[in-house]
Motif scaffolding. Structure first.
Motif: not given
Lengths: 404, 437
Positions: A26, A348, B317, B321
């Protein structure tokens, strides 16, 4: 280093590894897409406006009562400005590059209501424009003093000549044919002809986000719109000294108007791109913080795994493994985990980018960013795990025997 | 029991302060980043006039060029022409309706030492004030006779009243703007509408104007306009008369319609009007009128900036994390307590007891993260203010809704992050752990 045993050991306790790999993935997706946005913004900001930005400033003059004779005022103001020591040249116009407010029209090469026009930004200038803006005339000729007319605020007709930028000439006459535009007739307001007498290399419009930002036309008119802008180009180094003098001179010379909005071109550029510049800073900060958090996560989980395997490490050391072997084990383990992370991250990243391009009309990212980011994240992982790995390597072999 | 778990959780957090702090920090930073961006988005997409946003409608008529459709190929222009605005003002059946546009005038204060200065002005109608529920400090809006008699009256903003009259009740006094003497009839109180829905065209996050004057007076006197003007063909001839009669759009039109019936009547009237105009040779494009309520109009204009939405996506996002991080750290923490857990199991605690106990502990971390998150959000918003400057001044306030959201989001995040580690903790076989002791 043998990855086989490391891999098998990892498979026996997957959760921590999966968490780190996901985090790396990510992080990478955010990082690459953020950098891609930063690149686009930085490129836009680096486009030159085509004018002598460091030395140019401008000021508005607004008449507010019936006694104000704009024609006389403009002529007197220009004469006074051009006579000031330190002023290279000055002119009156309607708008300023990058300032956000301006006038646009459409030009077409054939007359007719049903023909498509090319959007263009309009600046009303006089014969001093080349000198005042420091523009380069690359073809044809510029306006002469006799070309300059007056334009009333409500006027809807146009003079018979114009000078356009290379970008506008390319849009009208074709990429390689732009030079042929000199002398040609273009049509404004669908049917009204104007002759292109000259072409200048570059001058930006007032709107930095417009895709035609370099399509500009100069029109040889002084305006009687009630409010006007004076563009003043100072000799190098004298700008800041001149600005207050100009403001005072204009304020004192005519009491039927106010002057306002004294501003340098540099400040205009700064304001124009403030959103972009801030976005760049914000994204850089985000990337930094994110890398830090991911690194801390790696440190935390690696420390945990080291402390859980203290006995194992002791045993390996007792059986003859060197310190470097132990440190190497943890470094390789991280390489494996981060490797999985960046592979997943690549997928991703591409996915996120495709979505963002689709949803927000952003530019597609450059492909090389993906391997570059993979490299960076692998290095960050290695750096983060270095501390715990070193601690692991300093576990004495005697530990293996202690708790048995 | 809950209190006991709280105590256990607190002790457990105290036992390993560095790890606990790391977890609180991870959640806090994630929440801070998210909430900062969320606040900006929330304000941008906020409802500027919640109590009657479904009764206020923005009106669009497709008067554009047959050969060259307006925005995006199908949207009618966002403003209307002078002739259409006047026809609607005179004939349309709305409960209230207002045509207005942006302008700027020069105000000459009394006294010779004062320099004239420029003022943001809105040319509008008497109905503007009751329609948009503007708060008044002194006086009121003008009587609608002033619209027809073109009387020079003015409503001042609170700020301008302070600048010119030192903040006193100035109703009945005179201000001189562009050579005309305006009689003050009212002074507004602080009036912020974010987004500035009634004039999105000229900047959805601009301040409200400093002075309001009758529209007809401004047109009569040919006072300067400084808002957006868009023409698909040039006025026929020179002069202001030609401009008034042109196809140029420069006026925002709003109607207040109290129920579906009124709305239907209004829409029908519009359709009939356009049909009539078509016979006169105007409106070359197909019938395409729009009557959109406030929030529909905000949606249509996409007032939430793309940048803000991109940042919102990225910041969520970012939170992911941070959560992954927290899951890892919680896992490490709970796995270290295998001994404790086994002892409790052996002494009779059920799995569900342990589950609850550890969820409480995770919730505590979330609470800490939430509080830290609020502090970081505040810092983040100040940072955004410094970075973006005056463009975001109205967007960086932190209200209690956002504060509660921050704490709520943090606790939920921590609980979600705690689920898996807690489940793992309850799966520990007491026997295996106790044997090793």
């Amino acid at each position: 280093m043998q990855f086989g045993p490391i891999w098998r050991a990892l498979m026996r306790n997957k959760t921590g590894a999966i968490l780190i790999a996901l985090q790396v993935a990510v992080t990478m997706a955010i990082m690459v897409n953020a950098i891609s946005i930063i690149q686009t913004r930085a490129e836009a900001m680096a486009r030159p406006s085509g004018i002598d930005e460091p030395n140019i400033f401008y000021i508005s003059s607004i008449g507010f009562n019936d006694a104000f004779n704009e024609r006389v005022a403009v002529e007197e103001d220009l004469a006074a400005l051009r006579a000031m020591p330190g002023v290279v040249d000055a002119l009156q116009t309607n708008s300023v590059p990058l300032s956000g407010g301006g006038w646009s029209m459409g030009l077409q090469t054939e007359p007719g209501d049903d023909m498509d026009g090319v959007g263009v930004a309009v600046y009303f200038v006089d014969d001093h424009a080349l000198d005042t803006y420091d523009l380069e005339l690359v073809a044809g000729e510029f306006f002469s003093p006799t070309d300059i007319e007056w334009r009333e605020g409500s006027s809807s007709t146009w003079p018979d000549r114009t000078v356009i930028t290379v970008a506008m000439a390319e849009a009208l006459f074709g990429e390689d044919e732009w030079r042929s535009g000199v002398g040609k007739t273009v049509y404004i307001n669908n049917n009204e002809p104007m002759t292109v007498t000259g072409i200048i290399d570059r001058m930006q419009a007032a709107w930095n986000g417009w895709d035609g930002v370099e399509r500009t036309m100069l029109v040889p008119q002084r305006t009687l719109f009630g409010s006007s802008r004076y563009i003043i180009r100072a000799e190098p180094g004298l700008r800041d000294e001149l600005m207050p003098q100009v403001e005072e001179m204009l304020a004192q010379s005519n009491k039927d108007r106010i002057v306002r909005g004294l501003r340098t071109m540099e400040e205009t550029r700064e304001r124009s791109y403030r959103g972009d510049a801030s976005m760049i800073k914000l994204l850089m900060f985000t990337i930094g913080l994110l890398l830090l958090i991911t690194a801390l996560g790696i440190v935390g989980l690696a420390s945990f795994s080291v402390s859980r395997r203290t006995k194992q490490i002791g045993t390996r050391r007792a059986l003859g493994a060197t310190r470097a072997d132990i440190a190497g084990y943890f470094m390789s383990e991280n390489l494996l985990i981060s490797g999985m992370g960046v592979l997943l991250g690549a997928a991703l990243t591409v996915g996120l980018n495709m979505w963002m391009v689709d949803a927000f009309d952003l530019d597609r990212m450059e492909v090389w960013l993906v391997p570059a980011a993979m490299g960076v994240l692998l290095v960050v992982g290695q750096l983060a795990v270095f501390g715990p790995a070193r601690r692991a390597s300093s576990v004495p072999p005697a530990v293996a025997t202690r708790t048995v | 029991m809950f209190n006991y778990y709280l105590k256990l959780g607190w002790l457990s957090l105290r036992a390993n302060p560095l790890l606990s702090l790391l977890m609180v920090a991870a959640i806090g930073v994630g929440i801070g980043a998210c909430m900062t961006i969320l606040t900006v988005n929330y304000t941008m997409s906020g409802n500027p006039i919640p109590h009657k946003s479904d009764q206020l409608y923005h009106v669009q008529l497709d008067s554009w060029d047959a050969n060259d459709p307006g925005e995006d190929g199908y949207n009618p222009p966002d403003q209307v022409t002078y002739n259409d605005a006047m026809a609607l003002m005179n004939g349309a059946p709305g409960f209230r309706q207002v045509a207005s546009n942006r302008s700027g005038l020069v105000l000459e204060p009394e006294g010779d030492d004062e320099r004239p200065f420029s003022v943001d002005v809105r040319n509008t109608w008497a109905d503007f004030f009751p329609m948009f529920d503007t708060p008044f400090l002194y006086g009121s809006g003008w009587d609608d006779t002033a619209d027809t008699t073109r009387e020079p009256v003015v409503v001042l903003s609170r700020e301008l009243n302070e600048r010119v009259f030192g903040g006193e009740d100035s109703v009945g006094r005179t201000v001189r703007m562009n050579g005309l003497n305006f009689r003050v009839v009212g002074v507004l109180d602080e009036w912020m509408v974010v987004p500035k829905f009634y004039d999105v065209t000229n900047g959805p996050f601009n301040e409200t104007e400093e002075a309001f004057i009758p529209f007809n007076l401004a047109v009569d006197q040919e006072l300067p306009r400084n808002g957006n003007t868009n023409c698909w063909k040039p006025p026929e001839g020179d002069g202001f008369e030609a401009f008034k009669n042109s196809e140029c759009v420069w006026i925002q039109f709003w109607a207040e319609l109290r129920d579906e019936q009124e709305k239907a009547a209004f829409s029908n009237w519009l359709d009939a009007y356009v049909a009539e105009q078509k016979e006169l040779g105007r409106f070359p494009r197909p019938l395409n009128n729009r009557v959109l309520a406030v929030m529909e109009w905000m949606e249509d204009r996409q007032v939430v900036e793309d940048d803000a939405q991109v940042m919102l996506g990225l910041s969520f996002l970012f939170l992911v994390v941070c959560l992954l991080n927290t899951i890892g750290l919680l896992l490490a923490k709970f796995m270290r307590k295998t001994g404790d857990i086994s002892v409790r199991r052996a002494l009779g605690a059920r799995r569900s007891d342990l589950f609850r106990q550890h969820m409480v502990e995770a919730g505590l971390i979330g609470l800490g993260g939430g509080v830290l998150g609020i502090a970081l959000t505040w810092l983040g918003l100040r940072g955004i203010e410094v970075l973006f400057g005056e463009f975001v001044e109205n967007l960086v306030g932190l209200d209690w809704v956002m504060m509660l959201t921050a704490v709520g989001l943090a606790i939920v995040s921590a609980l979600v992050a705690g689920l898996y580690p807690t489940w793992r903790a309850t799966r520990i076989m007491p026997a295996s752990q106790l044997k090793a002791q």
